[in-house]
Enzyme design. Structure first.
Site, short mmCIF file in Angstrom:
data_model
loop_
_atom_site.label_atom_id
_atom_site.label_comp_id
_atom_site.label_asym_id
_atom_site.label_seq_id
_atom_site.Cartn_x
_atom_site.Cartn_y
_atom_site.Cartn_z
N GLU A 211 5.64 -22.54 -48.70
CA GLU A 211 5.81 -23.51 -49.79
C GLU A 211 5.94 -24.94 -49.28
O GLU A 211 5.42 -25.86 -49.91
CB GLU A 211 7.01 -23.14 -50.66
CG GLU A 211 6.77 -21.86 -51.45
CD GLU A 211 7.92 -21.54 -52.40
OE1 GLU A 211 8.15 -22.30 -53.34
OE2 GLU A 211 8.59 -20.52 -52.18
N HIS A 227 6.65 0.77 -35.31
CA HIS A 227 6.06 2.05 -35.72
C HIS A 227 4.72 1.83 -36.43
O HIS A 227 4.17 2.76 -37.00
CB HIS A 227 7.04 2.80 -36.63
CG HIS A 227 8.33 3.11 -35.92
ND1 HIS A 227 8.53 4.28 -35.21
CD2 HIS A 227 9.46 2.37 -35.77
CE1 HIS A 227 9.75 4.26 -34.67
NE2 HIS A 227 10.32 3.11 -34.99
N LYS A 322 2.37 -20.28 -63.60
CA LYS A 322 3.36 -20.02 -64.65
C LYS A 322 2.86 -20.52 -66.00
O LYS A 322 3.02 -19.85 -67.02
CB LYS A 322 4.71 -20.68 -64.29
CG LYS A 322 5.45 -19.94 -63.18
CD LYS A 322 6.79 -20.57 -62.84
CE LYS A 322 7.49 -19.83 -61.72
NZ LYS A 322 8.77 -20.38 -61.31
O1 PA5 Z 1 10.24 -21.79 -54.71
C1 PA5 Z 1 9.84 -21.66 -55.86
O2 PA5 Z 1 9.61 -22.64 -56.59
C2 PA5 Z 1 9.62 -20.29 -56.39
O3 PA5 Z 1 9.64 -19.33 -55.40
C3 PA5 Z 1 10.68 -20.00 -57.49
O4 PA5 Z 1 11.94 -19.85 -56.89
C4 PA5 Z 1 10.28 -18.76 -58.25
O5 PA5 Z 1 9.05 -18.98 -58.91
C5 PA5 Z 1 11.32 -18.33 -59.26
O6 PA5 Z 1 11.77 -19.41 -60.04
P1 PA5 Z 1 13.33 -19.59 -60.24
O7 PA5 Z 1 13.88 -19.73 -58.85
O8 PA5 Z 1 13.49 -20.81 -61.04
O9 PA5 Z 1 13.81 -18.35 -60.92
#
Ligand code: PA5
Length: 330
Positions: A211, A227, A322
């Site tokens: 990310e 393994h 999303k």
């Molecule tokens: O890092 C991110 O933005 C995502 O991995 C979010 O954490 C994920 O989409 C879930 O959203 P939230 O953390 O708001 O529940």
């Protein structure tokens, strides 16, 4: 500029932990049997990290609804979602409500915050306005507060961990992070952790590199990888010798058998990948050791972002997905 913005948030990890240590929290949730933690991505990872600190069985569920066993053996449950609007987590909470469970909640607000407050469920509302992955100290620290009777924590562990991550992010970890990032430059990182302690940290490294640096990465767990994955480096070795870097997350508490496995695995596979590095956990308590490695992973992900002139803050594909999902029929 954007790297500096995320860097400031990484520098805030210690203060987020201090905030969680001091926040007014509901009475710790009783966990007579097992604990079920639901949450996705940058929120759910706190469940994985806390699972290795727990003195009770913990299942971390990352998906829609609830695992099938829950209706037969209702566990104590906690839902984690920084935004409070993640559909998988909300669907788990809805099923839990239908089963008559009273989930604990950690969130910055959203629909999850509303339902927790409206139903009087035990909850901690953390400060908003961040990317979920940059709120690790708030989310994990608050989760620990909600289950503090069921985790291996001593007084002072929180502040010792906060001080240690401050030292690492504030300077002491920088050179090592730069060296590790140099080892990974133009390579696909594969991060190894050890079952029962550093595996969830390996997962956190992978997702932070994904990310923050927009860089592919994978993770695996010792000893399971011995393994299966150990035999995987030969067929494409012309590629992997140039383009794969492995980092092992090590800890002094590893058993001598695990230590032997890391050494032998490096001996047997090291020549089929471009580079092998390792990072040792620091600190005394398990919380410190886990968070010291998380802090190093955050720094490495930022070094990779910097090297590629990448904005670590933006995650457009996650947001677009999303939005598109919201337009799909239910
Ligand atoms: O890092 C991110 O933005 C995502 O991995 C979010 O954490 C994920 O989409 C879930 O959203 P939230 O953390 O708001 O529940």
């Amino acid at each position: 500029m954007a790297v500096e913005e995320m860097e400031q948030l990484v520098l805030g990890l210690g203060d987020q932990l201090r905030w969680a240590a001091d926040v007014e929290a509901p009475a710790p949730i009783e966990v007579p049997g097992g604990l079920l933690i639901v949450g996705m991505g940058g929120s759910g990872i706190s469940g994985d990290l806390v699972s290795v600190l727990a003195s009770v069985p913990v299942t971390v569920h990352k998906g829609y609804g609830l695992p099938a066993w829950v209706s037969n053996r209702p566990p104590a449950m906690i839902a984690l979602s920084y935004s409070g609007n993640t559909e998988e987590t909300l669907s788990a909470v809805e099923e839990a409500r239908d089963l008559g469970l009273t989930p604990g909640v950690v969130t910055a607000g959203g629909a999850l915050g509303e339902v927790a407050v409206g139903n009087g469920w035990p909850h901690i509302i953390v400060p908003g306005g961040l990317q979920p992955r940059a709120a690790l100290g708030y989310m994990m620290g608050s989760l620990l507060r909600l289950v503090e009777d069921s985790v291996d924590l001593k007084p002072g562990d929180f502040s010792a961990a906060a001080d240690l991550v401050d030292q690492l992010t504030g300077g002491l970890g920088r050179d090592l992070a730069a060296d590790l990032a140099a080892g990974l430059r133009d390579r696909i990182p594969v991060i190894y952790g050890t079952n029962g302690l550093t595996s969830p940290v390996a997962q956190r490294w992978k997702t932070q590199i994904n990310e923050n640096a927009k860089w592919p990465a994978w993770w695996n767990t010792m000893p399971e990888l011995d393994h299966n994955e150990i035999v995987s480096w030969t067929s494409l070795s012309t590629l992997t010798r140039r383009h794969v870097g492995i980092i092992a997350l090590r800890d002094d508490s590893e058993s001598s058998r695990v230590e032997a496995r890391y050494n032998l695995t490096a001996r047997l596979t090291g020549s089929d990948v471009a580079w092998v590095g390792e990072v040792w956990a620091q600190g005394v308590s398990r919380l410190e050791r886990i968070l010291s490695l998380c802090a190093m992973g955050d720094l490495v992900s930022l070094e990779l972002a910097r090297a590629g002139s990448i904005d670590p803050m933006a995650v457009p594909e996650i947001e677009t997905l999303k939005q598109l999902l919201a337009e799909e029929p239910l």
